[in-house]
Design a protein around this motif. Sequence first.
Motif, mmCIF file in Angstrom:
data_model
loop_
_atom_site.group_PDB
_atom_site.id
_atom_site.type_symbol
_atom_site.label_atom_id
_atom_site.label_comp_id
_atom_site.label_asym_id
_atom_site.label_seq_id
_atom_site.Cartn_x
_atom_site.Cartn_y
_atom_site.Cartn_z
ATOM 1 N N LEU A 13 -4.650 1.759 -1.604
ATOM 2 C CA LEU A 13 -5.575 0.631 -1.705
ATOM 3 C C LEU A 13 -5.925 0.067 -0.327
ATOM 4 O O LEU A 13 -7.069 -0.319 -0.086
ATOM 5 C CB LEU A 13 -4.978 -0.460 -2.590
ATOM 6 N N ARG A 14 -4.948 0.036 0.580
ATOM 7 C CA ARG A 14 -5.211 -0.456 1.938
ATOM 8 C C ARG A 14 -6.225 0.446 2.635
ATOM 9 O O ARG A 14 -7.191 -0.026 3.237
ATOM 10 C CB ARG A 14 -3.906 -0.510 2.747
ATOM 11 N N GLU A 15 -6.020 1.766 2.527
ATOM 12 C CA GLU A 15 -6.935 2.710 3.171
ATOM 13 C C GLU A 15 -8.320 2.662 2.542
ATOM 14 O O GLU A 15 -9.329 2.805 3.230
ATOM 15 C CB GLU A 15 -6.362 4.128 3.114
ATOM 16 N N LYS A 16 -8.378 2.431 1.242
ATOM 17 C CA LYS A 16 -9.664 2.324 0.554
ATOM 18 C C LYS A 16 -10.464 1.132 1.077
ATOM 19 O O LYS A 16 -11.692 1.164 1.124
ATOM 20 C CB LYS A 16 -9.421 2.185 -0.947
ATOM 21 N N LYS A 17 -9.780 0.082 1.479
ATOM 22 C CA LYS A 17 -10.432 -1.118 2.037
ATOM 23 C C LYS A 17 -10.634 -0.998 3.547
ATOM 24 O O LYS A 17 -11.042 -1.961 4.191
ATOM 25 C CB LYS A 17 -9.599 -2.366 1.731
ATOM 26 N N ASN A 18 -10.315 0.198 4.095
ATOM 27 C CA ASN A 18 -10.451 0.446 5.546
ATOM 28 C C ASN A 18 -9.695 -0.578 6.377
ATOM 29 O O ASN A 18 -10.170 -1.067 7.391
ATOM 30 C CB ASN A 18 -11.933 0.480 5.963
ATOM 31 N N MET A 19 -8.466 -0.902 5.930
ATOM 32 C CA MET A 19 -7.602 -1.841 6.641
ATOM 33 C C MET A 19 -6.464 -1.084 7.297
ATOM 34 O O MET A 19 -5.958 -0.113 6.737
ATOM 35 C CB MET A 19 -6.968 -2.837 5.656
ATOM 36 N N THR A 20 -6.072 -1.545 8.453
ATOM 37 C CA THR A 20 -4.871 -1.004 9.088
ATOM 38 C C THR A 20 -3.666 -1.754 8.530
ATOM 39 O O THR A 20 -3.806 -2.807 7.891
ATOM 40 C CB THR A 20 -4.912 -1.200 10.616
ATOM 41 N N GLN A 21 -2.482 -1.209 8.792
ATOM 42 C CA GLN A 21 -1.268 -1.912 8.373
ATOM 43 C C GLN A 21 -1.206 -3.278 9.055
ATOM 44 O O GLN A 21 -0.798 -4.264 8.445
ATOM 45 C CB GLN A 21 -0.030 -1.085 8.725
ATOM 46 N N HIS A 22 -1.637 -3.325 10.294
ATOM 47 C CA HIS A 22 -1.621 -4.582 11.050
ATOM 48 C C HIS A 22 -2.546 -5.620 10.406
ATOM 49 O O HIS A 22 -2.172 -6.794 10.274
ATOM 50 C CB HIS A 22 -2.028 -4.330 12.513
ATOM 51 N N GLN A 23 -3.741 -5.205 9.983
ATOM 52 C CA GLN A 23 -4.683 -6.143 9.358
ATOM 53 C C GLN A 23 -4.140 -6.677 8.032
ATOM 54 O O GLN A 23 -4.265 -7.872 7.736
ATOM 55 C CB GLN A 23 -6.036 -5.455 9.138
ATOM 56 N N LEU A 53 -0.814 -10.082 -2.042
ATOM 57 C CA LEU A 53 -0.982 -8.654 -1.798
ATOM 58 C C LEU A 53 -2.065 -8.084 -2.702
ATOM 59 O O LEU A 53 -2.954 -7.363 -2.247
ATOM 60 C CB LEU A 53 0.344 -7.918 -2.012
ATOM 61 N N ALA A 54 -2.010 -8.415 -3.986
ATOM 62 C CA ALA A 54 -3.031 -7.938 -4.927
ATOM 63 C C ALA A 54 -4.414 -8.423 -4.503
ATOM 64 O O ALA A 54 -5.383 -7.651 -4.507
ATOM 65 C CB ALA A 54 -2.701 -8.403 -6.339
ATOM 66 N N ASP A 55 -4.505 -9.685 -4.125
ATOM 67 C CA ASP A 55 -5.781 -10.251 -3.686
ATOM 68 C C ASP A 55 -6.294 -9.541 -2.428
ATOM 69 O O ASP A 55 -7.473 -9.182 -2.343
ATOM 70 C CB ASP A 55 -5.626 -11.759 -3.430
ATOM 71 N N ALA A 56 -5.415 -9.313 -1.460
ATOM 72 C CA ALA A 56 -5.809 -8.647 -0.211
ATOM 73 C C ALA A 56 -6.271 -7.213 -0.462
ATOM 74 O O ALA A 56 -7.159 -6.703 0.226
ATOM 75 C CB ALA A 56 -4.648 -8.658 0.781
ATOM 76 N N LEU A 57 -5.669 -6.558 -1.470
ATOM 77 C CA LEU A 57 -6.016 -5.167 -1.765
ATOM 78 C C LEU A 57 -7.156 -5.043 -2.777
ATOM 79 O O LEU A 57 -7.619 -3.935 -3.068
ATOM 80 C CB LEU A 57 -4.778 -4.417 -2.267
ATOM 81 N N GLY A 58 -7.586 -6.178 -3.339
ATOM 82 C CA GLY A 58 -8.727 -6.177 -4.246
ATOM 83 C C GLY A 58 -8.440 -5.656 -5.647
ATOM 84 O O GLY A 58 -9.309 -5.055 -6.275
ATOM 85 N N VAL A 59 -7.207 -5.873 -6.135
ATOM 86 C CA VAL A 59 -6.843 -5.456 -7.488
ATOM 87 C C VAL A 59 -6.140 -6.612 -8.190
ATOM 88 O O VAL A 59 -5.735 -7.576 -7.557
ATOM 89 C CB VAL A 59 -5.924 -4.210 -7.494
ATOM 90 N N SER A 60 -5.973 -6.477 -9.488
ATOM 91 C CA SER A 60 -5.222 -7.483 -10.235
ATOM 92 C C SER A 60 -3.728 -7.228 -10.039
ATOM 93 O O SER A 60 -3.314 -6.129 -9.661
ATOM 94 C CB SER A 60 -5.563 -7.414 -11.721
ATOM 95 N N ILE A 61 -2.929 -8.215 -10.324
ATOM 96 C CA ILE A 61 -1.471 -8.071 -10.231
ATOM 97 C C ILE A 61 -0.998 -6.996 -11.210
ATOM 98 O O ILE A 61 -0.140 -6.180 -10.883
ATOM 99 C CB ILE A 61 -0.771 -9.416 -10.504
ATOM 100 N N ILE A 62 -1.591 -6.960 -12.386
ATOM 101 C CA ILE A 62 -1.203 -5.959 -13.389
ATOM 102 C C ILE A 62 -1.487 -4.554 -12.874
ATOM 103 O O ILE A 62 -0.673 -3.648 -13.016
ATOM 104 C CB ILE A 62 -1.912 -6.224 -14.728
#
Length: 194
Positions: A13-23, A53-62
């Motif tokens: 999900l992080r890579e899909k949002k083009n985010m680095t681990q640092h971001q 984390l869910a919000d930052a990755l753009g998914v629901s908690i579920i």
Amino acid sequence: MDQYVTGAMIRRLREKKNMTQHQLAEKLNVTDKAVSKWETNHGYPDISLVEQLADALGVSIIELFAGESVVNTNKSFNMLRMKFYVCPICGNIVCSTGETVVSCCGIVLPPLEAEQEDADHHLSVETVEDEYYLTVPHEMSKKHYISFMAAVKDDGCEIKKLYPEGSAEARFKISRTKYLLYYCNLHGLFKVRI
């Protein structure tokens, strides 16, 4: 302890949002080393961070807990693809018309797979005027019972909730009914085509 959020899911999900681990770390006020540990399954996020984390990755908690994101691929709606879910804790019945993640009483519910009837589970269907009258000769005790019956039609679904120590019977309108279902709390879901 089992991880409640998989590292592979976080990374994907992080890579899909083009985010680095640092971001991602900055958004959560943690170190990038912490994110790296999560993604390599050498640690997991504190439970207090799950919503962020869910919000930052753009998914629901579920979706985050389930380990997969839900994408609507059901381009042409079809009631015959309906899925049923039953909570083993409270008995709640949920139905969906496509792919979804269903959670009840704190657990993710798998969709029920319909079985063929067996010697102990046989639905009797009688036509009475414009209705199907369904009965199942089944024990209806507090520990073993038929929980619900359903008529799936091409334009909807009708569910009748049954209760322990009641009778295993229901009536449904014949019009547009494609198949009938009934659920034994110990042996699962059974399907009968009309």
